[in-house]
Design a protein around this motif. Structure first.
Motif, PDB file in Angstrom:
ATOM      1  N   LYS A   1      40.756  66.925  41.312  1.00 56.64           N
ATOM      2  CA  LYS A   1      40.408  67.250  42.690  1.00 56.64           C
ATOM      3  C   LYS A   1      39.092  66.627  43.128  1.00 56.64           C
ATOM      4  CE  LYS A   1      39.993  71.134  45.876  1.00 56.64           C
ATOM      5  NZ  LYS A   1      40.079  72.602  46.039  1.00 56.64           N
ATOM      6  N   LYS A   2      38.087  66.645  42.259  1.00 56.14           N
ATOM      7  CA  LYS A   2      36.788  66.121  42.688  1.00 56.14           C
ATOM      8  C   LYS A   2      36.833  64.614  42.931  1.00 56.14           C
ATOM      9  CE  LYS A   2      34.251  65.418  38.310  1.00 56.14           C
ATOM     10  NZ  LYS A   2      33.070  65.895  37.535  1.00 56.14           N
ATOM     11  N   LEU A   3      37.763  63.910  42.243  1.00 59.55           N
ATOM     12  CA  LEU A   3      37.932  62.480  42.497  1.00 59.55           C
ATOM     13  C   LEU A   3      38.714  62.241  43.787  1.00 59.55           C
ATOM     14  CD1 LEU A   3      38.618  61.030  38.921  1.00 59.55           C
ATOM     15  CD2 LEU A   3      36.449  61.239  40.159  1.00 59.55           C
ATOM     16  N   LEU A   4      39.728  63.080  44.027  1.00 61.15           N
ATOM     17  CA  LEU A   4      40.452  62.972  45.291  1.00 61.15           C
ATOM     18  C   LEU A   4      39.507  63.126  46.472  1.00 61.15           C
ATOM     19  CD1 LEU A   4      43.736  65.027  44.705  1.00 61.15           C
ATOM     20  CD2 LEU A   4      43.566  62.567  45.138  1.00 61.15           C
ATOM     21  N   GLU A   5      38.631  64.108  46.368  1.00 63.01           N
ATOM     22  CA  GLU A   5      37.682  64.353  47.450  1.00 63.01           C
ATOM     23  C   GLU A   5      36.718  63.188  47.638  1.00 63.01           C
ATOM     24  OE1 GLU A   5      36.045  68.020  46.096  1.00 63.01           O
ATOM     25  OE2 GLU A   5      37.544  69.254  47.128  1.00 63.01           O
ATOM     26  N   ALA A   6      36.518  62.418  46.560  1.00 62.30           N
ATOM     27  CA  ALA A   6      35.647  61.246  46.626  1.00 62.30           C
ATOM     28  C   ALA A   6      36.398  59.987  47.055  1.00 62.30           C
ATOM     29  CB  ALA A   6      34.972  61.025  45.278  1.00 62.30           C
ATOM     30  N   GLY A   7      37.723  60.122  47.300  1.00 62.95           N
ATOM     31  CA  GLY A   7      38.504  58.984  47.777  1.00 62.95           C
ATOM     32  C   GLY A   7      39.275  58.234  46.715  1.00 62.95           C
ATOM     33  N   VAL A   8      39.249  58.682  45.459  1.00 61.52           N
ATOM     34  CA  VAL A   8      39.985  58.007  44.388  1.00 61.52           C
ATOM     35  C   VAL A   8      41.476  58.317  44.541  1.00 61.52           C
ATOM     36  CG1 VAL A   8      40.345  57.854  41.892  1.00 61.52           C
ATOM     37  CG2 VAL A   8      38.026  58.089  42.827  1.00 61.52           C
ATOM     38  N   ARG A   9      42.317  57.300  44.498  1.00 59.37           N
ATOM     39  CA  ARG A   9      43.750  57.499  44.657  1.00 59.37           C
ATOM     40  C   ARG A   9      44.566  57.061  43.447  1.00 59.37           C
ATOM     41  NH1 ARG A   9      42.168  60.519  47.409  1.00 59.37           N
ATOM     42  NH2 ARG A   9      42.450  60.948  49.630  1.00 59.37           N
ATOM     43  N   ASP A  10      43.929  56.406  42.496  1.00 64.23           N
ATOM     44  CA  ASP A  10      44.656  56.000  41.290  1.00 64.23           C
ATOM     45  C   ASP A  10      43.659  55.869  40.154  1.00 64.23           C
ATOM     46  OD1 ASP A  10      46.748  55.258  39.637  1.00 64.23           O
ATOM     47  OD2 ASP A  10      46.876  53.192  40.373  1.00 64.23           O
ATOM     48  N   MET A  11      44.152  56.095  38.946  1.00 68.30           N
ATOM     49  CA  MET A  11      43.368  55.880  37.741  1.00 68.30           C
ATOM     50  C   MET A  11      44.339  55.709  36.588  1.00 68.30           C
ATOM     51  SD  MET A  11      41.832  59.775  37.527  1.00 68.30           S
ATOM     52  CE  MET A  11      40.692  59.401  36.212  1.00 68.30           C
ATOM     53  N   VAL A  12      43.874  55.166  35.479  1.00 72.36           N
ATOM     54  CA  VAL A  12      44.751  54.924  34.336  1.00 72.36           C
ATOM     55  C   VAL A  12      45.086  56.250  33.670  1.00 72.36           C
ATOM     56  CG1 VAL A  12      44.960  53.824  32.078  1.00 72.36           C
ATOM     57  CG2 VAL A  12      43.852  52.608  33.972  1.00 72.36           C
ATOM     58  N   ARG A  13      46.383  56.443  33.438  1.00 70.10           N
ATOM     59  CA  ARG A  13      46.883  57.639  32.767  1.00 70.10           C
ATOM     60  C   ARG A  13      47.837  57.231  31.656  1.00 70.10           C
ATOM     61  NH1 ARG A  13      48.342  59.652  38.654  1.00 70.10           N
ATOM     62  NH2 ARG A  13      47.859  57.436  38.962  1.00 70.10           N
ATOM     63  N   ILE A  14      47.825  57.959  30.558  1.00 67.21           N
ATOM     64  CA  ILE A  14      48.619  57.614  29.374  1.00 67.21           C
ATOM     65  C   ILE A  14      49.310  58.870  28.858  1.00 67.21           C
ATOM     66  CG2 ILE A  14      48.578  56.717  27.009  1.00 67.21           C
ATOM     67  CD1 ILE A  14      46.025  55.203  27.734  1.00 67.21           C
ATOM     68  N   THR A  15      50.594  58.738  28.485  1.00 67.63           N
ATOM     69  CA  THR A  15      51.324  59.871  27.926  1.00 67.63           C
ATOM     70  C   THR A  15      52.487  59.383  27.077  1.00 67.63           C
ATOM     71  OG1 THR A  15      52.524  61.901  28.458  1.00 67.63           O
ATOM     72  CG2 THR A  15      52.823  60.049  29.950  1.00 67.63           C
ATOM     73  N   ASP A  16      52.941  60.244  26.165  1.00 64.86           N
ATOM     74  CA  ASP A  16      54.179  59.959  25.435  1.00 64.86           C
ATOM     75  C   ASP A  16      55.384  60.561  26.150  1.00 64.86           C
ATOM     76  OD1 ASP A  16      53.355  62.523  24.801  1.00 64.86           O
ATOM     77  OD2 ASP A  16      53.219  62.183  22.642  1.00 64.86           O
ATOM     78  N   GLY A  17      55.150  61.128  27.348  1.00 63.63           N
ATOM     79  CA  GLY A  17      56.232  61.610  28.186  1.00 63.63           C
ATOM     80  C   GLY A  17      56.694  60.547  29.170  1.00 63.63           C
ATOM     81  N   ARG A  18      57.405  61.014  30.199  1.00 67.46           N
ATOM     82  CA  ARG A  18      57.941  60.129  31.230  1.00 67.46           C
ATOM     83  C   ARG A  18      57.291  60.477  32.569  1.00 67.46           C
ATOM     84  NH1 ARG A  18      62.797  61.259  32.655  1.00 67.46           N
ATOM     85  NH2 ARG A  18      62.662  63.402  31.918  1.00 67.46           N
ATOM     86  N   MET A  19      57.662  59.766  33.614  1.00 69.04           N
ATOM     87  CA  MET A  19      57.321  60.198  34.960  1.00 69.04           C
ATOM     88  C   MET A  19      58.529  60.004  35.851  1.00 69.04           C
ATOM     89  SD  MET A  19      54.827  57.360  36.768  1.00 69.04           S
ATOM     90  CE  MET A  19      55.399  55.742  37.298  1.00 69.04           C
ATOM     91  N   SER A  20      58.569  60.725  36.950  1.00 71.26           N
ATOM     92  CA  SER A  20      59.658  60.591  37.909  1.00 71.26           C
ATOM     93  C   SER A  20      59.752  59.149  38.393  1.00 71.26           C
ATOM     94  CB  SER A  20      59.413  61.519  39.098  1.00 71.26           C
ATOM     95  OG  SER A  20      60.290  61.209  40.157  1.00 71.26           O
ATOM     96  N   GLY A  21      60.970  58.683  38.579  1.00 71.04           N
ATOM     97  CA  GLY A  21      61.150  57.346  39.126  1.00 71.04           C
ATOM     98  C   GLY A  21      60.660  57.211  40.548  1.00 71.04           C
ATOM     99  N   THR A  22      60.419  58.344  41.201  1.00 78.85           N
ATOM    100  CA  THR A  22      59.888  58.305  42.568  1.00 78.85           C
ATOM    101  C   THR A  22      58.368  58.213  42.582  1.00 78.85           C
ATOM    102  OG1 THR A  22      59.685  60.712  42.776  1.00 78.85           O
ATOM    103  CG2 THR A  22      61.823  59.756  43.309  1.00 78.85           C
ATOM    104  N   SER A  23      57.744  58.237  41.410  1.00 84.46           N
ATOM    105  CA  SER A  23      56.282  58.276  41.313  1.00 84.46           C
ATOM    106  C   SER A  23      55.671  56.882  41.373  1.00 84.46           C
ATOM    107  CB  SER A  23      55.866  58.945  39.999  1.00 84.46           C
ATOM    108  OG  SER A  23      56.338  60.268  39.934  1.00 84.46           O
ATOM    109  N   TYR A  24      54.364  56.869  41.507  1.00 84.04           N
ATOM    110  CA  TYR A  24      53.628  55.613  41.556  1.00 84.04           C
ATOM    111  C   TYR A  24      52.289  55.828  40.861  1.00 84.04           C
ATOM    112  CZ  TYR A  24      51.526  58.232  45.365  1.00 84.04           C
ATOM    113  OH  TYR A  24      50.929  59.211  46.101  1.00 84.04           O
ATOM    114  N   GLY A  25      51.605  54.733  40.575  1.00 81.41           N
ATOM    115  CA  GLY A  25      50.310  54.805  39.929  1.00 81.41           C
ATOM    116  C   GLY A  25      50.267  54.011  38.645  1.00 81.41           C
ATOM    117  N   THR A  26      49.046  53.852  38.105  1.00 78.35           N
ATOM    118  CA  THR A  26      48.835  53.067  36.882  1.00 78.35           C
ATOM    119  C   THR A  26      49.000  53.997  35.695  1.00 78.35           C
ATOM    120  OG1 THR A  26      47.262  51.750  38.160  1.00 78.35           O
ATOM    121  CG2 THR A  26      47.285  51.415  35.778  1.00 78.35           C
TER     122      THR A  26
END
Length: 577
Positions: free
Chosen positions: A460-485
């Protein structure tokens, strides 16, 4: 009554309905209680309609009506249609993850086909996991098969503008958390995104798998993109019912259609349409059931020359309605031209190239030509390797931020998604825009079921600062409707001792997509010191959850069960009366 020595006795249904004596009497007599007359079982091809309809799977809730259209087609072609249910997987409601039950549904489909007097089958699916599950089961049974998908919803509309299911949900929710959208507006949007029957309107997993079923040659040409409520959806279902009867007469089983060329076409079409990362794990599993060699690295190598042609959310602007009106998959196939194997077989009895030879591209904003693509080759789902993912991980380049494709930052590690959610809105969270967010224990075995948690909400504190994307890593999946790095499907997963389990908060992590690398800057001797063997998986839950954990393979091979490899075929079950 058909006799077993008649010239149609090679059909499986003859081993039930074509028998004299007690066995034939029982099989036919019980069917008469539904109002059937004897000619219905007197040598006609018996066609199963495998229906994943369920009120618990909103994307599939209209498939009862689609089944009626299939039945019309079967009857018109001289076959006998028998509809039957299977479990259904609704991505929006099932917990802990619909993916946990994909293999169970595949087994349900396969064993239903094996156990019953069916000569061919029409599969009815729509929601994310139902299409791959049905295809996996049908390919193992290897009866003549046609896939009919339910079609996308009509475009969502919010305050005069199109809004895509999934993609706009993520955007709106982050706007609310950032204080730029009111909860009242958010509630209003809730009722605006799902305007009709059908699956997601974006190029998410449901749309992707419908398109890839067509690219594989297992669906009728042009069927993937037609909206669920368009009358053409029922006409194509009727056509599928007629076609499956002919396929039985031709003995055209999936093993006669699918080969390496089919899967290469599907991988390249996925790159051209901006397909979901989930297509990787599903196509690997489907190829395994088809006994066709396909590896994780093939997705990168095969797509290397393929430009992104389709301008759909989450990688572009439009939605599936526009894609259908522009020409759908046949128009994409024709635009790709020599990048595909035009001679690959399909269920029509003609090649993929022949099916699409006359396809028109009616909107070159939605479906670009190769000379003027939406993005040049390289925007596909890339495969990464490194000391964080020795067996591979994936990232959807077209949905990522270009400035983050090469990035080094300090890891902030969470052992569960629940732990992340508890802290994501804290003003004291030690995070900045360069931080690499990591959530582990979300793989096939560890969760279990490999949930769609990879598109972690920005703190939240990054959203409030205007950040809209950042690197994220997981051994899971994400929705095909999603976006981001987002780096996904890290293998081996942390729960079975993969290197992700050794990463610590404060370690430096480097993502280098052009070099296809994902690494942690930790010396090997330190990693050996941290290693203490695989973590013990939680053995609580149902008997099926135990079976899943014991036998699921890793994401890089499709997350299918290890005991289902090499068991294709449709032998007639033993008699018992």
């Amino acid at each position: 009554m058909m006799h077993p020595d008649d010239d149609v006795s090679g059909r499986r249904s003859a081993a039930w309905f074509g028998l004299d004596g007690k066995l034939g009497f029982v099989h036919r007599s019980k069917m008469y209680n539904q109002g059937y007359s004897s000619p219905m079982f007197d040598g006609r091809p018996v066609i199963g309609i495998c229906n994943s309809w369920s009120d618990l799977a909103p994307c599939n809730a209209h498939l009862r009506q689609v089944a009626e259209a299939v039945k019309r087609g079967v009857l018109m072609a001289g076959g006998t249609p028998l509809e039957f249910p299977t479990i259904s997987l609704g991505e929006t409601l099932m917990r802990p993850s619909a993916m946990l039950f994909r293999n169970l549904m595949a087994m349900d489909v396969e064993e239903s086909l094996r156990a019953n007097p069916l000569d061919g089958v029409v599969l009815l699916g729509g929601c994310d996991k139902t299409v791959p599950a049905q295809l996996m089961g049908a390919l193992s049974a290897d009866l003549p098969t046609v896939m009919v998908t339910g079609g996308p919803m009509l475009n969502g509309k919010f305050r005069g503008r199109d809004a895509g299911s999934g993609t706009h949900v993520w955007r709106f929710s982050e706007e609310v958390r950032a204080g730029r959208m009111s909860t009242a507006d958010f509630a209003e949007a809730e009722a605006c995104l799902s305007r009709s029957a059908g699956h997601c309107t974006t190029m998410g997993t449901a749309s992707t798998m419908a398109c890839l079923a067509e690219a594989l040659g297992l669906s009728l040409p042009g069927s993937a993109a037609i909206p669920a409520v368009d009358a053409r959806r029922h006409r194509i279902a009727e056509h599928a019912g007629s076609r499956i009867v002919s396929m039985v007469e031709e003995c055209l089983a999936p093993s006669s259609v699918l080969d390496r060329r089919s899967f290469e076409n599907a991988v390249r079409v996925s790159a051209a349409i901006g397909g979901s990362t989930n297509a990787v794990v599903h196509l690997l599993a489907i190829a395994g059931r088809a006994e066709v060699e396909l590896s994780l690295d093939d997705f990168d190598a095969l797509a290397a020359e393929v430009p992104l042609l389709v301008d759909l959310l989450p990688s572009g602007r439009f939605l599936m309605e526009e894609f259908a009106y522009a020409g759908g998959v046949p128009a994409v196939v024709r635009e790709l031209g020599d990048l595909l194997h035009a001679d690959a077989a399909t269920i029509t009895g003609r090649s993929l190239g022949e099916n699409c030879a006359g396809a028109e591209n009616w909107n070159r904003e939605v479906i670009r030509c190769r000379a003027e693509p939406l993005r040049e080759p390289g925007a596909h789902t890339a495969v990464l390797r490194g000391n964080l993912a020795p067996d591979g991980a994936v990232i959807k380049v077209s949905a990522a931020s270009e400035e983050l494709l090469r990035h080094t930052g300090t890891a902030l590690v969470f052992d569960t998604i629940e732990e992340y959610h508890e802290q994501a809105d804290s003003p004291d969270l030690p995070v900045d825009a360069a931080t690499v967010l990591v959530v582990r224990n979300a793989g096939p075995s560890g969760y279990p079921g490999m949930p769609e948690i990879g598109n972690l909400a920005i703190p939240k504190k990054l959203l409030e600062a205007g950040v809209r994307d950042m690197v994220r890593i997981t051994d899971g999946r994400m929705s095909g409707t999603s976006y981001g790095t987002v780096v996904l499907h890290v293998a081996p997963e942390s729960a079975v001792g993969g290197p992700l389990a050794l990463l610590r908060t404060g370690d430096r992590v480097t993502l280098d997509v052009p070099a296809r690398r994902i690494d942690m800057d930790v010396p090997d001797d330190e990693l050996r010191r941290r290693a203490s063997g695989p973590a013990k998986a939680d053995d609580t839950g149902s008997g099926y959850a135990w079976l899943y954990r014991e036998h699921v393979r890793q994401a890089d091979t499709g997350a299918d069960f290890d005991f289902l490899a090499g068991r294709r075929g449709h032998a007639v079950p033993r008699r018992h009366l």
